[in-house]
Design a protein around this motif. Structure first.
Motif, PDB file in Angstrom:
ATOM      1  N   LYS A   1      22.408 156.729 134.313  1.00 53.65           N
ATOM      2  CA  LYS A   1      23.038 158.046 134.246  1.00 53.65           C
ATOM      3  C   LYS A   1      22.331 158.887 133.188  1.00 53.65           C
ATOM      4  O   LYS A   1      21.670 158.343 132.291  1.00 53.65           O
ATOM      5  CB  LYS A   1      24.519 157.911 133.887  1.00 53.65           C
ATOM      6  CG  LYS A   1      25.335 157.094 134.857  1.00 53.65           C
ATOM      7  CD  LYS A   1      26.753 156.898 134.326  1.00 53.65           C
ATOM      8  CE  LYS A   1      27.569 155.993 135.226  1.00 53.65           C
ATOM      9  NZ  LYS A   1      28.920 155.727 134.663  1.00 53.65           N
TER      10      LYS A   1
ATOM     11  N   SER B   1      23.230 143.888 133.526  1.00 50.78           N
ATOM     12  CA  SER B   1      23.274 143.709 134.983  1.00 50.78           C
ATOM     13  C   SER B   1      21.893 143.371 135.520  1.00 50.78           C
ATOM     14  O   SER B   1      20.865 143.697 134.910  1.00 50.78           O
ATOM     15  CB  SER B   1      23.790 144.984 135.671  1.00 50.78           C
ATOM     16  OG  SER B   1      22.960 146.084 135.360  1.00 50.78           O
TER      17      SER B   1
ATOM     18  N   ARG C   1      23.445 159.542 139.539  1.00 48.78           N
ATOM     19  CA  ARG C   1      22.219 158.838 139.179  1.00 48.78           C
ATOM     20  C   ARG C   1      21.073 159.403 140.006  1.00 48.78           C
ATOM     21  O   ARG C   1      21.299 159.982 141.066  1.00 48.78           O
ATOM     22  CB  ARG C   1      22.383 157.338 139.453  1.00 48.78           C
ATOM     23  CG  ARG C   1      23.441 156.662 138.597  1.00 48.78           C
ATOM     24  CD  ARG C   1      23.633 155.213 139.020  1.00 48.78           C
ATOM     25  NE  ARG C   1      24.519 154.481 138.117  1.00 48.78           N
ATOM     26  CZ  ARG C   1      25.834 154.462 138.200  1.00 48.78           C
ATOM     27  NH1 ARG C   1      26.455 155.167 139.152  1.00 48.78           N
ATOM     28  NH2 ARG C   1      26.567 153.771 137.346  1.00 48.78           N
TER      29      ARG C   1
ATOM     30  N   VAL D   1      19.145 144.185 138.027  1.00 46.76           N
ATOM     31  CA  VAL D   1      18.701 145.309 138.856  1.00 46.76           C
ATOM     32  C   VAL D   1      18.215 144.806 140.210  1.00 46.76           C
ATOM     33  O   VAL D   1      18.435 145.432 141.238  1.00 46.76           O
ATOM     34  CB  VAL D   1      17.587 146.105 138.140  1.00 46.76           C
ATOM     35  CG1 VAL D   1      17.022 147.199 139.050  1.00 46.76           C
ATOM     36  CG2 VAL D   1      18.137 146.717 136.846  1.00 46.76           C
TER      37      VAL D   1
ATOM     38  N   THR E   1      19.282 153.416 138.584  1.00 49.95           N
ATOM     39  CA  THR E   1      20.621 152.881 138.311  1.00 49.95           C
ATOM     40  C   THR E   1      21.243 153.521 137.075  1.00 49.95           C
ATOM     41  O   THR E   1      22.367 153.194 136.709  1.00 49.95           O
ATOM     42  CB  THR E   1      20.578 151.353 138.084  1.00 49.95           C
ATOM     43  OG1 THR E   1      19.951 151.070 136.819  1.00 49.95           O
ATOM     44  CG2 THR E   1      19.813 150.645 139.192  1.00 49.95           C
TER      45      THR E   1
ATOM     46  N   ARG F   1      12.715 150.802 139.825  1.00 49.40           N
ATOM     47  CA  ARG F   1      14.001 150.337 140.369  1.00 49.40           C
ATOM     48  C   ARG F   1      15.140 150.543 139.367  1.00 49.40           C
ATOM     49  O   ARG F   1      16.269 150.840 139.755  1.00 49.40           O
ATOM     50  CB  ARG F   1      13.917 148.856 140.733  1.00 49.40           C
ATOM     51  CG  ARG F   1      13.050 148.563 141.952  1.00 49.40           C
ATOM     52  CD  ARG F   1      12.865 147.068 142.091  1.00 49.40           C
ATOM     53  NE  ARG F   1      11.996 146.728 143.205  1.00 49.40           N
ATOM     54  CZ  ARG F   1      12.368 146.061 144.286  1.00 49.40           C
ATOM     55  NH1 ARG F   1      13.625 145.678 144.423  1.00 49.40           N
ATOM     56  NH2 ARG F   1      11.515 145.774 145.245  1.00 49.40           N
ATOM     57  N   ALA F   2      14.837 150.351 138.083  1.00 48.05           N
ATOM     58  CA  ALA F   2      15.893 150.423 137.075  1.00 48.05           C
ATOM     59  C   ALA F   2      16.355 151.847 136.820  1.00 48.05           C
ATOM     60  O   ALA F   2      17.555 152.095 136.633  1.00 48.05           O
ATOM     61  CB  ALA F   2      15.413 149.791 135.774  1.00 48.05           C
TER      62      ALA F   2
ATOM     63  N   LYS G   1      18.966 144.834 133.093  1.00 45.40           N
ATOM     64  CA  LYS G   1      19.230 146.041 132.292  1.00 45.40           C
ATOM     65  C   LYS G   1      20.412 145.806 131.373  1.00 45.40           C
ATOM     66  O   LYS G   1      21.484 145.394 131.815  1.00 45.40           O
ATOM     67  CB  LYS G   1      19.530 147.237 133.214  1.00 45.40           C
ATOM     68  CG  LYS G   1      19.780 148.537 132.448  1.00 45.40           C
ATOM     69  CD  LYS G   1      20.092 149.704 133.381  1.00 45.40           C
ATOM     70  CE  LYS G   1      21.496 149.660 133.899  1.00 45.40           C
ATOM     71  NZ  LYS G   1      21.938 150.905 134.543  1.00 45.40           N
TER      72      LYS G   1
END
Length: 567
Positions: free
Chosen positions: A337, A263, A284, A265, A335, A331-332, A273
């Protein structure tokens, strides 16, 4: 009655392939209840409930047992008597219309009695000698099973029959990397290709266009049989090196073993990512969360420049949204878990930029795209507004505002904007606040929205700047800064009349405001330029019957009115 009586086959009235006939799917019936299906006289009475909630769709291959009788009870056909279930493709005109319409309302294992008028059966001609003209028929039908067959491109180019159902509900997307097994045969059974485990990016495709089209409709572990027409195979030319002749229809067995989710980011696709291992649950980290990670950073040639949390006793810990790590990593990680392992590909703009960076194990050259292999081991979320009392909300909002002010002064307008937005969220819902707290919250909301509008003007996001100023004016209709900044936004999208309204109102409230006066002069100059261009445009159009292009006006930077740091 003849054992080979081919019923319920479609009569001449059903020779064409049927479109979806309009009908109202019945609400849940109780055993013994009867309900109309559509408005053509078809009735359904539930004899036994089915399983689950799914029902077959047009194109599915269904298997049923049935007994057919006239209204007087005379039996004319029964698959039960023959001991062989009846199979047909739903919605393709292979059976009478009443069957096509009725059976698509059934669940697996369901038993129902359908009363079918002549118009949806054999009409005025009947089916001699067993079915008289204009006969209403009754069928006791049990839906044993069905195999889903989908026209996945809606043009008859690829038909998909599910052989083995997959897991969960997700499907691969264009950026994802899929692992598949496949076998390709011609219609005569000739094997032309086979692979036990090939990986490819969905949008890039593999072998023929049908594979990428099909995997996007599949779940993990799903196995399907595909009938592929030439337009999704190898077309008019075929592929001689694999033995596919021109205009060949292919039969493909395809299994989606697994895939790695990929995806973007960031919206500009410069931080990507790829998930190697799915994380746990659904939570998250949020902005301000304390995260613990294992991390390996590599250059594009594979050189490791940093390694943390692997050979050391302690994991690498940092707080998100505090500029403690590079922007792309920051930023990553929010996103991800808990337990997730991913590869991050980060462009220079979100990494170390044009400067050389001396890291622990190697130097990162200027303008380097870098990769991180990262595992999110654990995190502690920053306290959310709904977990705070009123005093905590007020303090958190004030703190975020001050952080935003510092970032604004440093020229980091996007980060400042996020701080102002978060500050407002803390105090957005103030129904539980006391009167004094409501007053304080209003002052904060006005201040943060105005400062955020200044950020949006700097970022040339004039629509959002206008919206933020409008919010302020809904709370304080005589706020000069809001009128001034909204006028700037209007000028930059060439809504000059609206800008003039705001500036005139601001000057009525504060006639000596230098910033507003200066902006009014700018506006008048813009209007003069605009009017000149209009006059020239229309003059030339009428004089020469040709139009000239009017130049776009350049963006206007936010003026000298400073951000609000008092509240």
């Amino acid at each position: 009655m003849e054992d080979d009586f081919d019923f319920p086959a479609a009569g001449e009235m059903n020779d064409e392939i049927m479109d979806d006939a309009p009908y109202d799917a019945p609400t849940t019936l109780k055993v013994g209840e009867e309900k109309d299906i559509g408005n053509q006289g078809l009735k359904k009475k539930l004899l036994k409930e089915g399983e689950g909630w799914e029902t077959p769709e047009n194109g599915d291959e269904v298997e049923v047992h049935y007994t057919g009788t006239l209204l007087d009870g005379t039996q004319f056909d029964s698959s039960r008597d023959r001991g062989t279930p009846f199979k047909f493709t739903l919605g393709q005109g292979q059976v009478i219309k009443g069957w096509d319409q009725g059976i698509k309302t059934m669940k697996k294992g369901e038993n129902a009695l359908f009363t079918i008028p002549a118009e949806l059966a054999y009409g005025a001609s009947g089916s001699p000698p067993t079915i008289p003209p204009n006969a209403t028929l009754q069928f006791d039908v049990q839906l044993l099973s069905w195999v889903s067959v989908k026209d996945i491109c809606k043009d008859g180019g690829i038909f998909k029959k599910i052989v083995k159902k997959g897991e969960k509900w997700e499907n691969p997307k264009d950026l994802d990397e899929v692992l598949v097994n496949y076998e390709v045969r011609l219609e005569d059974g000739t094997l032309v290709a086979k692979s036990d485990g090939v990986e490819f990016t969905v949008q890039d495709g593999h072998f023929c266009p049908a594979l990428s089209k099909a995997v996007k409709t599949m779940k993990k572990g799903e196995k399907v049989n595909l009938t592929v027409k030439p337009q999704y195979g190898f077309g008019e030319k075929g592929k001689q090196e694999t033995g596919v002749p021109p205009n060949a229809t292919l039969q493909i067995t395809l299994e989606l073993v697994s895939w790695k989710s990929v995806s973007n980011v960031t919206n500009d696709k410069k931080v990507v990512k790829k998930i190697l291992k799915e994380g746990e649950g659904y939570e998250r980290p949020n902005e301000g969360a304390v995260v613990q990670v294992k991390l390996i950073g590599k250059l594009q040639d594979g050189t490791i420049f940093v390694k943390k949390g692997h050979d050391e006793t302690d994991l690498f810990e940092f707080k998100t949204d505090e500029e403690q790590v590079i922007d792309g990593l920051d930023r990553a990680v929010v996103t991800m878990k808990k337990g997730e392992v991913a590869i991050l590909t980060i462009a220079p703009e979100y990494a170390f930029g044009s400067e050389q960076s001396n890291q622990e194990l190697a130097v990162v050259p200027p303008n380097s795209t870098i990769n991180y292999e990262i595992e999110l081991v654990s995190f502690v979320k920053d306290k959310e507004s709904w977990d705070m009392n009123t005093q905590e909300k007020m303090e958190a909002a004030g703190k975020k505002k001050e952080e935003g002010n510092m970032l604004f002064k440093a020229g980091k307008y996007l980060r400042a904007s996020k701080r102002y937005e978060k500050a407002v969220k803390y105090i957005e819902y103030d129904t539980s606040f006391g009167e004094e707290e409501k007053k304080q919250a209003k002052v904060l909301k006005v201040s943060c929205n105005l400062n955020n509008a200044a950020c949006k003007l700097k970022m040339k996001d004039y629509k959002e700047a206008e919206k933020l100023c409008t919010k302020v004016l809904e709370m304080e209709s005589r706020n000069v800064k809001a009128l001034y900044r909204r006028a700037q936004a209007y000028i930059n999208v060439t809504d000059l009349d609206l800008a003039e309204v705001d500036i005139k109102k601001a000057l009525e409230i504060d006639p000596d405001n230098k910033d507003v006066k200066m902006e009014y002069r700018v506006l008048k100059e813009k209007m003069r330029e605009y009017n000149k261009k209009d006059a020239k445009f229309y003059g030339n159009m009428f004089a020469k019957l040709s139009a000239v292009d009017s130049k776009k006006m350049g963006p206007k930077e936010v003026g000298p009115m400073t951000i609000d740091s008092k509240a």
